[in-house]
Design an enzyme around this catalytic site. Structure first.
Site, mmCIF file in Angstrom:
data_model
loop_
_atom_site.group_PDB
_atom_site.id
_atom_site.type_symbol
_atom_site.label_atom_id
_atom_site.label_comp_id
_atom_site.label_asym_id
_atom_site.label_seq_id
_atom_site.Cartn_x
_atom_site.Cartn_y
_atom_site.Cartn_z
ATOM 1 N N HIS A 271 37.339 38.409 31.778
ATOM 2 C CA HIS A 271 37.541 39.284 32.932
ATOM 3 C C HIS A 271 38.736 40.186 32.686
ATOM 4 C CE1 HIS A 271 38.051 40.633 37.070
ATOM 5 N NE2 HIS A 271 36.829 40.227 37.260
ATOM 6 N N ASP A 328 29.888 35.732 37.355
ATOM 7 C CA ASP A 328 28.474 35.847 36.949
ATOM 8 C C ASP A 328 27.963 34.636 36.188
ATOM 9 O OD1 ASP A 328 29.292 39.233 36.448
ATOM 10 O OD2 ASP A 328 27.950 38.450 37.989
#
Ligand code: SDX
Length: 392
Positions: A271, A328
């Site tokens: 991320h 996700d």
């Protein structure tokens, strides 16, 4: 840098705006919407309440929520001619491309949504898209499945109505499972906003030219489609399926992910901001266990995902780069347990992110942000004369 302009690729260290909407601390793994912690909202709120808080600043009273929902329901009918546009798409069309197109097409059927300068005009556009987008999501999915395009029921809650529109079968009364309703509420809340991510920044920059709300959202849907962003939830399931088909050989995929010559990445990991566990991933992983357990589903894919996570969390390549599971990584496992087709996973992300995009667009307009227009450092040719084509 050319002395005046500094290039910051991917805007990794560039702040684009001041915002009161979402706070996240990547080091500590903290995420709050309007000051409320994501853990509390996921546990105690429902999605429409959170949408209201994101867009208008505070959790609503019951009266405010009732009026908001009533206004949304009153604007949820989609012009039937939109079905002609939907019919023109091949069944193989990816739903994100269809939805980006239909969302932009809504402008043609709602011309008043183009110039929204007053807060009243903004409110009308906001309740329209919150009412119509779930219908477009349902129609897009059902079209691919060859099912009749329907509406839900205005007597239902916002999320219950989404489930009914998506899953109601002809000639059968659709029973709403509380387990699935709670899981969807939680997933949509966890996806609702995330400060200046790629798709939100896209919505802001398109909206900064004073293009209408629907056009700005259509651009956001396109940005979210990419596998490095919201498209990752579909890519995670495809990756886990590939590992399962490969006999569960997670080590082979870990090696591929670390091989600089191999474009393969461990989807659902890493991320830009979180250099610790993504707090949403922690909640979704727990919810995945609960939903599969409550629905009595044994999904080997969940075990493969957990195995992959364990390996990555102890592998120096991932630890050194602070690569953890993100939002996700586990969400697709729940979507699949709910019977949502894998090519619709990123659409579910868009359904959740819609109020966040709206809130950020509204803040950008009310703050009278200037049109977004970054600079560059020119590295091309110096001045040179035109050469006739016969002399080239
Ligand atoms: C979302 O921004 C948001 O908030 C997004 C989001 C939201 O709510 O809006 O949180 C939603 O998009 C989550 C992310 C979903 N994407 C994926 O899961 C795709 C896989 N992840 C990556 O592609 C990547 O981690 C990003 C895109 C998420 C972040 O990329 P960055 O910040 O630009 O980091 P990078 O590509 O520069 O990577 C840093 C290093 C590199 O190695 P080195 O060059 O330093 O040797 O880490 C490596 C990368 O190769 N790396 C990975 C990896 N992610 C980063 N290596 C293997 N597998 C991965 N997943």
């Amino acid at each position: 840098t050319n002395g005046v302009i500094t290039i910051d690729r991917g805007f990794k260290n560039t702040g684009s705006c001041e915002s009161e909407i979402t706070f996240l601390d990547g080091e500590k793994g903290v995420l709050r919407y309007r000051g409320y912690s994501i853990e509390e909202l996921a546990e105690k709120a429902d999605f429409l309440e959170v949408a209201y808080a994101l867009i208008f600043g505070n959790l609503p009273t019951q009266e405010q929520l009732n009026k908001f929902h009533a206004d949304i329901k009153s604007k949820s009918v989609v012009d039937d001619d939109i079905k002609k546009i939907l019919d023109a798409f091949p069944k193989t069309a990816h739903p994100m491309g269809v939805l980006s197109s239909l969302t932009s097409a809504l402008t043609a059927f709602n011309p008043s949504s183009v110039n929204v300068d007053s807060e009243e005009d903004m409110y009308n556009s906001i309740v329209k898209i919150l009412g119509k987008f779930p219908v477009l999501v349902s129609w897009t999915m059902r079209k691919k499945q060859g099912l009749p395009l329907n509406y839900g029921s205005t007597s239902l809650g916002y999320v219950e109505n989404i489930l009914k529109m998506m899953f109601e079968q002809p000639n059968e009364s659709y029973e709403i499972s509380p387990i699935i309703k709670d899981a969807l509420d939680k997933l949509l809340i966890l996806h609702a906003d995330h400060e200046q991510n790629c798709s939100t920044s896209t919505v802001r920059i398109v909206g900064s030219s004073h293009a209408g709300l629907f056009a700005s959202l259509s651009a956001g849907i396109s940005a979210l489609w990419g596998p490095l962003h919201g498209g990752a939830n579909q890519a995670v399931l495809e990756m886990l399926e590939a590992i399962k088909a490969d006999g569960g050989d997670t080590k082979k995929y870990m090696a591929k992910a670390k091989d600089k010559n191999d474009p393969f990445r461990l989807m659902g990991f890493g991320h830009r901001v979180y250099k610790n566990f993504d707090p949403r991933a922690r909640i979704i992983k727990k919810a995945a266990d609960e939903v599969l357990n409550d629905l009595g589903i044994e999904d080997p894919i969940l075990d493969i995902a957990k195995g992959l996570e364990q390996e990555a969390l102890s592998d120096p390549y991932f630890v050194d780069r602070k690569l953890y599971p993100n939002v996700d990584f586990y969400s697709g496992i729940i979507y699949r347990a709910m019977g949502i087709p894998v090519e619709m996973f990123t659409v579910m992300f868009a359904l959740g992110r819609l109020p966040g995009w709206i809130a950020q667009w509204k803040e950008m307009r009310l703050n009278k942000e200037p049109i977004g227009r970054p600079r560059q450092v020119y590295t091309g040719e110096n001045l040179r004369s035109f050469v006739e084509i016969e002399n080239r």
